[in-house]
Design an enzyme around this catalytic site. Structure first.
Site, PDB file in Angstrom:
ATOM      1  N   LYS A 171      49.794  29.094  19.579  1.00  0.00           N
ATOM      2  CA  LYS A 171      49.454  30.410  20.138  1.00  0.00           C
ATOM      3  C   LYS A 171      49.079  31.336  18.999  1.00  0.00           C
ATOM      4  O   LYS A 171      49.778  31.400  17.984  1.00  0.00           O
ATOM      5  CB  LYS A 171      50.632  30.993  20.928  1.00  0.00           C
ATOM      6  CG  LYS A 171      50.334  32.370  21.503  1.00  0.00           C
ATOM      7  CD  LYS A 171      51.423  32.832  22.468  1.00  0.00           C
ATOM      8  CE  LYS A 171      52.587  33.460  21.765  1.00  0.00           C
ATOM      9  NZ  LYS A 171      53.567  34.048  22.719  1.00  0.00           N
ATOM     10  N   LYS A 173      48.100  35.345  18.068  1.00  0.00           N
ATOM     11  CA  LYS A 173      48.050  36.741  18.495  1.00  0.00           C
ATOM     12  C   LYS A 173      46.649  37.297  18.244  1.00  0.00           C
ATOM     13  O   LYS A 173      46.039  37.025  17.199  1.00  0.00           O
ATOM     14  CB  LYS A 173      49.078  37.572  17.724  1.00  0.00           C
ATOM     15  CG  LYS A 173      50.523  37.135  17.919  1.00  0.00           C
ATOM     16  CD  LYS A 173      51.065  37.557  19.259  1.00  0.00           C
ATOM     17  CE  LYS A 173      52.549  37.243  19.386  1.00  0.00           C
ATOM     18  NZ  LYS A 173      53.119  37.702  20.670  1.00  0.00           N
ATOM     19  N   ASP A 248      53.263  37.871  30.867  1.00  0.00           N
ATOM     20  CA  ASP A 248      54.477  37.870  30.046  1.00  0.00           C
ATOM     21  C   ASP A 248      55.237  39.164  30.289  1.00  0.00           C
ATOM     22  O   ASP A 248      56.151  39.234  31.111  1.00  0.00           O
ATOM     23  CB  ASP A 248      54.082  37.707  28.580  1.00  0.00           C
ATOM     24  CG  ASP A 248      55.255  37.870  27.611  1.00  0.00           C
ATOM     25  OD1 ASP A 248      56.418  37.849  28.062  1.00  0.00           O
ATOM     26  OD2 ASP A 248      55.011  38.017  26.406  1.00  0.00           O
ATOM     27  N   LYS A 272      60.695  34.772  29.649  1.00  0.00           N
ATOM     28  CA  LYS A 272      61.619  35.052  28.545  1.00  0.00           C
ATOM     29  C   LYS A 272      62.958  35.428  29.167  1.00  0.00           C
ATOM     30  O   LYS A 272      63.109  36.521  29.715  1.00  0.00           O
ATOM     31  CB  LYS A 272      61.082  36.180  27.661  1.00  0.00           C
ATOM     32  CG  LYS A 272      59.836  35.795  26.879  1.00  0.00           C
ATOM     33  CD  LYS A 272      59.302  36.949  26.057  1.00  0.00           C
ATOM     34  CE  LYS A 272      58.080  36.509  25.250  1.00  0.00           C
ATOM     35  NZ  LYS A 272      57.414  37.643  24.572  1.00  0.00           N
TER      36      LYS A 272
END
Length: 378
Positions: A171, A173, A248, A272
């Protein structure tokens, strides 16, 4: 709040003491998102003692409000003033979550206490946490998250390292001005690498034509390109791009997950557990998403080894079919506060912690070195 098979799990008996401990563990190098740069992990730990056993939880809130409205300071206040005093009146985790429903928001604070209670309860039963929750042991797929860099070659260097270690996905950013060129350069070197981009809410819905340009790079998904609490505008964006959207920050609860799935606002969900209110809420979301054929994965908050262990146990639920933000301890810290580092095997998998409860033990020397403050509150 309904948590089905976990409702009747009993809270630990005879809690003797609760201590709040603030630590600051330095990162090996700064980590940047589209919102901020952090140089270390400041974490609020919850330590619950019963007899000779101790349960540990980690609050994933940051010291600042740049990722979430919750902060370390606000979480400490909620835990101390509104959660811990009520424990004497609560016997099961179902009752705990009924009470959590009365406390608006503050899910990171709730998760920290719930995690510590689950760790202690599983230890009292002599069981690993995943067994206590009703799941079977599995090897965990690894994933790496690479922060925003000034130079693209610094990103490529970390991608190279990830490929060498056999991470199952990478991943990266992204933010405005550091997106298309970065992804393009990675794809020049790695045509079939499982790759995703995480924007942390850096874009506007009106910029969909720019985001559409990411479609050409065959990404696994684009994570949270729009506002941190938005669901509706993501549902519009998903109709305009072919790459799967992953939500997310917008997913704070199973109610949010239901809304996102109903609106087709995403095709993937990042859960999360420390952000949604704990392991049991996270498992409820995973169960719902699995029923609706929406894949989920476990996100990370650069946790110390305590929080990282809970994320590993979470992924024993069969709904977690995609690699999460689960990487080696050595990627973030030269020295952690637990004795059991997360390491990858030759095929890039991670073994579950070996032991009862969350399965990790405190390194007292490191804990002493990194402790900023502590307070006996119960």
């Amino acid at each position: 709040m309904i948590l089905n098979q976990h409702d009747n799990l009993a809270l630990p008996e005879s809690i003797d003491a609760v201590e709040l401990i603030l630590v600051n563990v330095p990162f090996k190098k700064p980590f940047s998102t589209s919102n901020y740069t952090w140089t270390g992990k400041e974490a609020l730990l919850v330590k619950i003692t019963s007899g000779e056993l101790t349960g540990w939880g980690e609050c994933v809130a940051d010291p600042d409000p740049f990722y979430s409205p919750e902060t370390v300071t606000s979480s400490r206040f909620i835990i101390k003033e509104f959660i811990l005093p009520e424990l004497k009146n609560i016997k099961t985790f179902g009752q705990l979550y009924d009470y959590f429903g009365k406390v608006r928001g503050n899910r990171m604070a709730k998760a920290a206490v719930e995690n510590a209670l689950l760790d202690l309860a599983a230890k009292q039963k002599g069981l690993p946490l995943y067994t206590y929750l009703g799941y079977k042991p599995v090897k965990i797929k690894s994933g790496i998250s690479i922060g925003i860099k000034e130079k693209t070659y610094d990103v490529l260097y970390e991608v190279d390292e990830a490929v060498e270690k056999n991470y199952h996905r990478v991943k990266v950013k992204i933010t405005k001005g550091k997106d298309l060129s970065v992804i393009r350069d990675i794809r020049k070197h790695y045509l079939i690498l499982p790759l995703m981009a995480d924007a942390n809410g850096a874009y506007l819905q009106s910029e969909w034509e720019h985001l559409q340009k990411l479609d050409r790079f065959n990404l696994m998904m684009i994570e949270q390109p729009l506002g941190y609490d938005d669901i509706y505008e993501h549902s519009i964006l998903q109709t305009r791009i072919t790459t799967d959207l992953c939500l997310d920050e917008s997913i704070h609860s199973i109610a949010d997950a239901r809304t996102a799935i109903a609106l087709n606002a995403c095709r993937v969900i990042n859960i999360k557990q420390g952000r949604v209110g704990g392991m049991l809420e996270a498992l409820a979301i995973a169960e719902y998403a699995q029923h609706h054929r929406v894949p989920v994965w476990s996100g990370g908050m650069d946790e110390t080894g305590i929080g990282r262990a809970f994320n590993l146990h979470l992924q024993t639920h069969p709904g977690f079919t995609l690699p999460g933000d689960t990487s080696e301890t050595s990627r973030y810290f030269n020295e952690d506060i637990i004795n059991e580092p997360v390491v990858l095997d030759a095929e890039g998998y991670i073994s579950l912690p070996d032991g009862n409860g969350a399965g990790v033990s405190i390194n007292n020397d490191s804990m002493g070195k990194f402790t900023v403050a502590k307070e006996l509150v119960y």
